[in-house]
Design a protein around this motif. Structure first.
Motif, PDB file in Angstrom:
ATOM      1  N   LYS A 154       0.962  -1.249  -0.015  1.00 34.99           N
ATOM      2  CA  LYS A 154       0.013   0.135  -0.015  1.00 34.99           C
ATOM      3  C   LYS A 154       0.877   1.233  -0.018  1.00 34.99           C
ATOM      4  N   ASN A 157       2.614   1.790  -3.385  1.00 31.91           N
ATOM      5  CA  ASN A 157       1.506   2.091  -4.407  1.00 31.91           C
ATOM      6  C   ASN A 157       1.299   3.589  -4.285  1.00 31.91           C
ATOM      7  N   GLU A 158       1.203   4.240  -3.164  1.00 37.99           N
ATOM      8  CA  GLU A 158       1.024   5.288  -2.675  1.00 37.99           C
ATOM      9  C   GLU A 158       1.963   6.329  -3.075  1.00 37.99           C
ATOM     10  N   GLN A 159       3.360   5.895  -3.029  1.00 38.19           N
ATOM     11  CA  GLN A 159       4.487   6.637  -3.355  1.00 38.19           C
ATOM     12  C   GLN A 159       4.650   6.582  -4.893  1.00 38.19           C
ATOM     13  N   ASN A 160       4.451   5.630  -5.528  1.00 38.04           N
ATOM     14  CA  ASN A 160       4.889   5.130  -6.806  1.00 38.04           C
ATOM     15  C   ASN A 160       3.654   5.250  -7.913  1.00 38.04           C
ATOM     16  N   ARG A 161       2.476   5.502  -7.410  1.00 35.33           N
ATOM     17  CA  ARG A 161       1.211   5.399  -8.074  1.00 35.33           C
ATOM     18  C   ARG A 161       1.021   4.419  -9.054  1.00 35.33           C
ATOM     19  N   SER A 162       1.409   3.117  -8.169  1.00 35.35           N
ATOM     20  CA  SER A 162       1.472   1.912  -8.626  1.00 35.35           C
ATOM     21  C   SER A 162       0.129   1.081  -8.535  1.00 35.35           C
ATOM     22  N   SER A 163       0.399  -0.149  -8.902  1.00 40.60           N
ATOM     23  CA  SER A 163      -0.996  -1.201  -8.730  1.00 40.60           C
ATOM     24  C   SER A 163      -0.792  -2.557  -8.361  1.00 40.60           C
ATOM     25  N   TYR A 191       0.155  -5.569 -12.179  1.00 45.08           N
ATOM     26  CA  TYR A 191      -1.037  -5.061 -12.798  1.00 45.08           C
ATOM     27  C   TYR A 191      -2.182  -6.239 -12.704  1.00 45.08           C
TER      28      TYR A 191
END
Length: 225
Positions: A154, A157-163, A191
């Motif tokens: 989490k 994903n917040e730091q890298n805008r990943s999924s 992804y």
């Protein structure tokens, strides 16, 4: 959790020391406790000390009151260090093969940065993942590690805008201490419907839930090879 909870408690009172690890540039015989960002400034804190009994005035360290500093996100405590061996390290080994096996094992452990069992730095494997994490919960060790890995994902994903998403737990290691560290290897998807990729997550946790766990890093395992 370790196979024997009391083993973890005993190990929590042991100080790590590994003179073969040095900060760049190489400095021989440097204690590697700095790799874990441990702060000795608390040693004079009176709240760290307690006595064993009414008639015993000798102080002992109260590890429940010891606070490890909170690490910086995505900063690996192994960064900036390299492994070197004492030229006289062969002494004490019965033969060259035994010494070479020792060097090979220690090199492998160091290169894996805590995600491989490393008793030289008090990092032990979490075994029997289907057993309960503790006597006070019905959560298995595998599920608990998945929860901690998800916490790290989490943050990633917040730091890298990943999924990235956690799929399954491969293994976990634990380094005991006032705030103990979890090293989790897991399979993930970067992804939806993507291929499985091996990831690593590191987090700090606290016995008895006295503080919530927090993430330290999360990355593809291939990024450190």
């Amino acid at each position: 959790m370790l196979s024997d909870d009391s083993r973890a408690k005993r190990a929590a009172t042991e100080e790590e020391s590994d003179s073969s690890v040095s900060k760049k540039p190489k400095i021989e015989d440097e204690d590697d406790t700095c790799m874990e960002d441990e702060d000795d400034s608390d040693s004079n804190n009176p709240f760290l000390w307690s006595t064993d009994g009414e008639n015993d005035d000798s102080p002992t360290i109260n590890y429940l009151n010891f606070q490890d500093p909170e690490p910086e996100w995505d900063k690996d405590s192994y960064d900036g260090y390299e492994l070197e061996f004492d030229p006289d390290g062969r002494e004490g080994f019965p033969d060259d093969k035994a010494y070479q096996d020792f060097r090979d094992y220690k090199t492998k452990a160091f290169k894996n940065r805590g995600f491989f069992e490393d008793p030289f730095r008090s990092i032990y494997p979490i075994i029997d993942l289907e057993d309960l994490w503790s006597d006070t919960t019905n959560v298995t060790r595998r599920q608990y590690l998945a929860n901690i890995a998800s916490l790290c994902v989490k943050k990633l994903n917040e730091q890298n805008r990943s999924s990235v998403e956690v799929v399954s737990i491969v293994r976990g290691n634990l380094k005991p201490g006032g705030g103990y560290k979890l090293y989790i290897t897991f399979m993930a998807r970067e992804y939806p419907d993507g291929p499985l990729v091996e990831y690593q997550a590191k987090a700090m946790d606290f016995a008895g839930g006295r503080k919530p766990p927090f993430p330290i890093l999360c990355r593809p395992a291939s990024s450190i090879s």
